[in-house]
Design a protein around this motif. Structure first.
Motif, PDB file in Angstrom:
ATOM      1  N   PRO A  77      34.107  42.159  43.916  1.00 51.33           N
ATOM      2  CA  PRO A  77      35.186  42.668  44.766  1.00 51.33           C
ATOM      3  C   PRO A  77      36.557  42.655  44.074  1.00 51.33           C
ATOM      4  O   PRO A  77      37.448  43.420  44.459  1.00 51.33           O
ATOM      5  CB  PRO A  77      35.173  41.715  45.967  1.00 51.33           C
ATOM      6  CG  PRO A  77      33.796  41.147  45.981  1.00 51.33           C
ATOM      7  CD  PRO A  77      33.376  41.048  44.549  1.00 51.33           C
ATOM      8  N   GLN A  78      36.721  41.806  43.062  1.00 54.56           N
ATOM      9  CA  GLN A  78      38.003  41.755  42.346  1.00 54.56           C
ATOM     10  C   GLN A  78      38.320  43.071  41.644  1.00 54.56           C
ATOM     11  O   GLN A  78      39.456  43.322  41.256  1.00 54.56           O
ATOM     12  CB  GLN A  78      38.004  40.628  41.305  1.00 54.56           C
ATOM     13  CG  GLN A  78      37.760  39.246  41.875  1.00 54.56           C
ATOM     14  CD  GLN A  78      36.307  38.827  41.733  1.00 54.56           C
ATOM     15  OE1 GLN A  78      35.384  39.587  42.066  1.00 54.56           O
ATOM     16  NE2 GLN A  78      36.089  37.619  41.232  1.00 54.56           N
ATOM     17  N   LEU A  79      37.301  43.924  41.460  1.00 58.14           N
ATOM     18  CA  LEU A  79      37.498  45.218  40.812  1.00 58.14           C
ATOM     19  C   LEU A  79      37.970  46.292  41.780  1.00 58.14           C
ATOM     20  O   LEU A  79      38.233  47.425  41.372  1.00 58.14           O
ATOM     21  CB  LEU A  79      36.185  45.687  40.160  1.00 58.14           C
ATOM     22  CG  LEU A  79      35.738  44.927  38.917  1.00 58.14           C
ATOM     23  CD1 LEU A  79      34.289  45.263  38.585  1.00 58.14           C
ATOM     24  CD2 LEU A  79      36.647  45.276  37.737  1.00 58.14           C
ATOM     25  N   ASN A  80      38.105  45.948  43.053  1.00 54.58           N
ATOM     26  CA  ASN A  80      38.494  46.939  44.050  1.00 54.58           C
ATOM     27  C   ASN A  80      39.912  47.448  43.818  1.00 54.58           C
ATOM     28  O   ASN A  80      40.762  46.757  43.228  1.00 54.58           O
ATOM     29  CB  ASN A  80      38.393  46.350  45.460  1.00 54.58           C
ATOM     30  CG  ASN A  80      36.960  46.184  45.905  1.00 54.58           C
ATOM     31  OD1 ASN A  80      36.025  46.617  45.238  1.00 54.58           O
ATOM     32  ND2 ASN A  80      36.780  45.536  47.049  1.00 54.58           N
ATOM     33  N   GLU A  81      40.171  48.638  44.339  1.00 50.90           N
ATOM     34  CA  GLU A  81      41.501  49.221  44.296  1.00 50.90           C
ATOM     35  C   GLU A  81      42.425  48.446  45.223  1.00 50.90           C
ATOM     36  O   GLU A  81      41.968  47.790  46.177  1.00 50.90           O
ATOM     37  CB  GLU A  81      41.424  50.689  44.736  1.00 50.90           C
ATOM     38  CG  GLU A  81      42.737  51.444  44.683  1.00 50.90           C
ATOM     39  CD  GLU A  81      43.282  51.590  43.270  1.00 50.90           C
ATOM     40  OE1 GLU A  81      43.690  50.552  42.696  1.00 50.90           O
ATOM     41  OE2 GLU A  81      43.324  52.720  42.744  1.00 50.90           O
ATOM     42  N   PHE A  82      43.730  48.493  44.954  1.00 51.42           N
ATOM     43  CA  PHE A  82      44.676  47.962  45.928  1.00 51.42           C
ATOM     44  C   PHE A  82      44.630  48.848  47.174  1.00 51.42           C
ATOM     45  O   PHE A  82      44.206  50.010  47.118  1.00 51.42           O
ATOM     46  CB  PHE A  82      46.092  47.905  45.344  1.00 51.42           C
ATOM     47  CG  PHE A  82      46.709  49.253  45.052  1.00 51.42           C
ATOM     48  CD1 PHE A  82      47.478  49.906  46.009  1.00 51.42           C
ATOM     49  CD2 PHE A  82      46.539  49.861  43.815  1.00 51.42           C
ATOM     50  CE1 PHE A  82      48.049  51.150  45.749  1.00 51.42           C
ATOM     51  CE2 PHE A  82      47.108  51.104  43.538  1.00 51.42           C
ATOM     52  CZ  PHE A  82      47.861  51.750  44.523  1.00 51.42           C
ATOM     53  N   ASP A  83      45.058  48.324  48.295  1.00 43.77           N
ATOM     54  CA  ASP A  83      45.009  49.068  49.556  1.00 43.77           C
ATOM     55  C   ASP A  83      46.175  50.059  49.585  1.00 43.77           C
ATOM     56  O   ASP A  83      47.248  49.766  50.104  1.00 43.77           O
ATOM     57  CB  ASP A  83      45.085  48.088  50.735  1.00 43.77           C
ATOM     58  CG  ASP A  83      44.820  48.760  52.080  1.00 43.77           C
ATOM     59  OD1 ASP A  83      44.959  49.998  52.157  1.00 43.77           O
ATOM     60  OD2 ASP A  83      44.493  48.051  53.043  1.00 43.77           O
ATOM     61  N   SER A 158      35.334  51.035  38.568  1.00 42.33           N
ATOM     62  CA  SER A 158      36.462  50.555  39.358  1.00 42.33           C
ATOM     63  C   SER A 158      37.293  51.747  39.825  1.00 42.33           C
ATOM     64  O   SER A 158      36.776  52.854  39.970  1.00 42.33           O
ATOM     65  CB  SER A 158      37.290  49.570  38.523  1.00 42.33           C
ATOM     66  OG  SER A 158      38.313  48.972  39.286  1.00 42.33           O
ATOM     67  N   SER A 159      38.578  51.519  40.054  1.00 42.14           N
ATOM     68  CA  SER A 159      39.487  52.555  40.548  1.00 42.14           C
ATOM     69  C   SER A 159      40.696  52.702  39.635  1.00 42.14           C
ATOM     70  O   SER A 159      40.978  51.831  38.803  1.00 42.14           O
ATOM     71  CB  SER A 159      39.965  52.218  41.967  1.00 42.14           C
ATOM     72  OG  SER A 159      38.951  52.420  42.914  1.00 42.14           O
ATOM     73  N   GLY A 160      41.441  53.795  39.853  1.00 40.78           N
ATOM     74  CA  GLY A 160      42.558  54.115  38.977  1.00 40.78           C
ATOM     75  C   GLY A 160      43.626  53.045  38.903  1.00 40.78           C
ATOM     76  O   GLY A 160      44.087  52.687  37.810  1.00 40.78           O
ATOM     77  N   GLY A 161      44.046  52.510  40.051  1.00 39.28           N
ATOM     78  CA  GLY A 161      45.089  51.497  40.041  1.00 39.28           C
ATOM     79  C   GLY A 161      44.666  50.225  39.335  1.00 39.28           C
ATOM     80  O   GLY A 161      45.436  49.633  38.575  1.00 39.28           O
ATOM     81  N   THR A 179      51.943  52.689  37.517  1.00 36.87           N
ATOM     82  CA  THR A 179      52.018  53.924  38.304  1.00 36.87           C
ATOM     83  C   THR A 179      51.790  55.138  37.425  1.00 36.87           C
ATOM     84  O   THR A 179      51.040  56.056  37.781  1.00 36.87           O
ATOM     85  CB  THR A 179      53.392  54.014  38.996  1.00 36.87           C
ATOM     86  OG1 THR A 179      53.598  52.844  39.792  1.00 36.87           O
ATOM     87  CG2 THR A 179      53.461  55.244  39.881  1.00 36.87           C
ATOM     88  N   GLN A 180      52.423  55.177  36.261  1.00 39.38           N
ATOM     89  CA  GLN A 180      52.284  56.319  35.360  1.00 39.38           C
ATOM     90  C   GLN A 180      50.836  56.478  34.898  1.00 39.38           C
ATOM     91  O   GLN A 180      50.296  57.589  34.868  1.00 39.38           O
ATOM     92  CB  GLN A 180      53.201  56.135  34.148  1.00 39.38           C
ATOM     93  CG  GLN A 180      54.672  55.932  34.483  1.00 39.38           C
ATOM     94  CD  GLN A 180      55.278  57.123  35.216  1.00 39.38           C
ATOM     95  OE1 GLN A 180      54.860  58.252  35.027  1.00 39.38           O
ATOM     96  NE2 GLN A 180      56.259  56.863  36.065  1.00 39.38           N
TER      97      GLN A 180
END
Length: 223
Positions: A77-83, A158-161, A179-180
């Motif tokens: 779960p630590q690999l999840n994206e931020f909300d 994982s996700s982009g962020g 962000t970039q």
């Protein structure tokens, strides 16, 4: 040297009732990546992903392309994206005039997300977790991945962020770089890291060898 292959999930269902699931193209992107690796003879000693639906489905699609059973995938779960929805809502409450109108162009949505992320990283708004908690979570999971990678090659979905934060931490870049980087990571793009005694280092970033052909470039997406 042990390697970590970090993949952003396939195209999600932007604009639908449930963003957190792959579109038909997202499934295909994942299978194409697995097939590409199969053709190259690429093998993995460990496969892990976040526990979001789009992560699990991407890992499953890659495994299908590789001819592997997805039952061997471990969820972290630590690999999840931020909300990002909470972050955007908090920014919208503080800056209602900047909120995209219903039916706005996708580009307007991304500009708004970019502003919201900058405000979040600067401590101007609060998300489901603080920016510092997000940083700490990704730092911890990088340590877990580095320890596991000592057994060979590790595949991570994982996700982009989250991926952008990994790259920022490895390079020692400023916070605004997250962000970039996040805005340019393609769906099912591969970033490669080496794990050594001195820590994790970046080898390559945001590659889509399974899509970067004349026949498939139209299927490169960012959401």
């Amino acid at each position: 040297m042990p390697e970590i292959f970090v993949v952003r999930h396939g195209q999600a269902s932007f604009g639908s009732d449930n963003y957190d699931q792959l579109s038909e193209l997202g499934w295909q992107q994942a299978r194409w990546l697995g097939e590409h690796w199969s053709e190259e003879g690429q093998q993995f000693d460990h496969i892990v992903c976040g526990d979001l639906r789009r992560h699990r489905e991407t890992a499953r699609g890659i495994c299908e392309g590789l001819g592997l059973a997805s039952t061997q995938v471990e969820e972290l779960p630590q690999l999840n994206e931020f909300d990002f929805k909470t972050v955007m809502h908090a920014y919208s409450e503080k800056n209602p005039q900047a909120t995209p109108a219903a039916g706005a162009e996708r580009a307007d949505y991304y500009r708004f997300l970019k502003m919201a992320m900058h405000a979040w990283s600067a401590g101007e708004i609060t998300g489901a977790e603080s920016w510092q908690q997000f940083e700490q979570r990704i730092e911890e999971v990088l340590g877990v991945l580095a320890a596991g990678a000592r057994g060979g090659r590790t595949l991570v979905v994982s996700s982009g962020g989250a991926i952008a934060m990994m790259v920022r931490q490895i390079l020692g870049a400023p916070s605004h770089s997250v962000t970039q980087l996040n805005m340019q990571i393609k769906n099912t793009a591969v970033s490669r890291f080496f794990a050594g005694r001195s820590g994790v280092s970046l080898h390559s970033f945001n590659h889509v060898p399974h899509l970067d052909t004349r026949q498939r470039r139209e299927f490169i997406t960012y959401s």
